[in-house]
Write an enzyme that holds these catalytic residues in place. Structure first.
Site, PDB file in Angstrom:
ATOM      1  N   ASP A 283      13.212  -7.703 -19.151  1.00  9.89           N
ATOM      2  CA  ASP A 283      14.114  -8.811 -18.865  1.00  9.89           C
ATOM      3  C   ASP A 283      15.146  -8.882 -19.988  1.00  9.89           C
ATOM      4  OD1 ASP A 283      15.281 -11.054 -17.885  1.00  9.89           O
ATOM      5  OD2 ASP A 283      13.514 -12.333 -17.999  1.00  9.89           O
TER       6      ASP A 283
ATOM      7  N   ASP B 287       7.512 -10.448 -10.357  1.00  7.15           N
ATOM      8  CA  ASP B 287       6.748 -10.596 -11.597  1.00  7.15           C
ATOM      9  C   ASP B 287       6.434 -12.066 -11.785  1.00  7.15           C
ATOM     10  OD1 ASP B 287       8.237 -11.888 -14.228  1.00  7.15           O
ATOM     11  OD2 ASP B 287       9.648 -11.228 -12.690  1.00  7.15           O
TER      12      ASP B 287
END
Length: 374
Positions: free
Chosen positions: A90, A270
């Site tokens: 991320d 996720d």
């Protein structure tokens, strides 16, 4: 990245994507290894017990500690953690937004205060990619301007303006770097923002689809809106997301969220939920959640889920896990996390099998029937 659609069933998709480190069949759930490790588990657990093909790590946390330069010295995340399959990182924008007491986005990036030592830092579209080049992740996420919901139309409009501008900068920067042999095995995903505003989402999606991203993510959901708003937003957005690229719904979610969004065409997910819930004694089963702390399980010799064949269920009883939790024995965290992650990984595997057989509707009906939700 090689990507192909293997089968569709309605809007649900079974796809295959190939990175430099693994072949990933979708729908896929990515265990969250924020600091380069899934809490209480190691690379052997992830590979040999769970057979995870890809996990997520976080740029914000690794940038601050031990720093991306240190990770680079070990050969990136794969060498550092010894998990030699795929990593998605991320950008860290969400953490800069959520963890910092002082977070100030402007036209060029995000200024934030470290939650560790209070030092000030600044993320830009280019700097977060530089950090991810050091980490050598297989999939890199761009910097985006996240907005907590509910939000005003003015703030959402500003968010998508910044996100689109930052996406252009990131896409061009990565293309330029690859020509210099930097990040040649790394893929870049754009992030679509816009809250629950249909027009804002459409505008952002169409703009990002014009850019050379390897995949597209839906960000800014599961941040305060209702489940129905999330599902409606994803459904409305799908026609505007290129079907020939992976679609990733960030930070989502419950088993029900996965089923609902796979049905709408999402490929990748996720969430910290399976491991966080495990550490707090909440375990997922085919029939819903159980609280292993309950006195009802003290003498229960059954496995967590009668339909589960994970390492934990194959070897240990509810009664034993009840004891470990109450004794605060560290072994509990590993066994519970292995079970919950197996549940999630098996859930997406079952959905893929149903899509391949053209039986997703039947799968969904049975999924909810077992939970008494029909």
């Amino acid at each position: 990245m090689n990507f192909k659609i293997d089968k569709t069933d309605g809007n649900a998709r079974a796809c295959t994507l190939q990175t430099a480190h693994s072949t990933i069949q979708t729908p896929i759930f990515m265990p969250v290894g924020t600091l380069g490790a899934v809490k209480s588990l190691d690379a052997i657990d992830l590979k040999e017990i769970l057979d995870a093909k890809i996990i997520l790590a976080n740029t914000y946390h690794l940038y601050l500690r031990p720093t991306s330069k240190v990770v680079r010295e070990f050969g990136g995340l794969h060498g550092f953690s010894k998990f030699d399959r795929s990593f998605l990182t991320d950008s860290g924008g969400f953490q800069a937004f959520s963890l910092s007491k002082i977070s100030k986005p402007d036209e060029n990036g995000i200024k934030f205060k470290s939650h560790i030592d209070g030092s000030m830092h600044y993320f830009t579209p280019k700097s977060v990619l530089d950090t991810q080049y050091d980490l050598s992740s297989d999939i890199m996420m761009i910097l985006d301007d996240l907005v907590a919901l509910p939000a005003t139309k003015e703030r959402i409009d500003l968010s998508i303006k910044r996100t689109i501008n930052w996406a252009k900068i990131a896409c061009e920067y990565h293309k330029s770097n690859k020509q210099k042999s930097v990040g040649i095995d790394q893929n870049i995903f754009g992030i679509i923002q816009g809250g629950t505003d249909y027009n804002a989402r459409k505008l952002c999606a169409e703009a990002l689809c014009e850019m050379e991203f390897d995949g597209l993510a839906i960000g800014g959901l599961s941040v305060g809106e209702s489940n129905e708003e999330m599902y409606d937003t994803v459904e409305a957005l799908m026609p505007f997301i290129d079907k020939n690229r992976p679609r990733y719904l960030m930070g989502v979610g419950t088993p029900e969220d996965l089923v609902q969004n796979v049905e709408r065409g999402v490929d990748m997910f996720d969430c910290v939920m399976p491991t966080r819930n495990a550490r707090n004694g909440t375990l997922f089963t085919s029939f819903g959640k159980i609280n292993i702390k309950s006195a009802a399980f003290i003498k229960d010799d059954n496995k967590i889920d009668p339909e589960c064949d994970c390492y934990t269920c194959s070897n240990f009883s509810r009664g034993y896990l009840n004891h470990l939790y109450k004794a605060r024995e560290l072994t509990f965290f590993r066994l519970a996390s292995l079970h919950n992650l197996h549940y999630y990984l098996n859930l997406v595997k079952q959905m893929r099998e149903a899509i391949m057989q053209g039986k997703f509707k039947e799968f969904k009906r049975e999924f909810y029937a077992k939970r008494g939700m029909i």
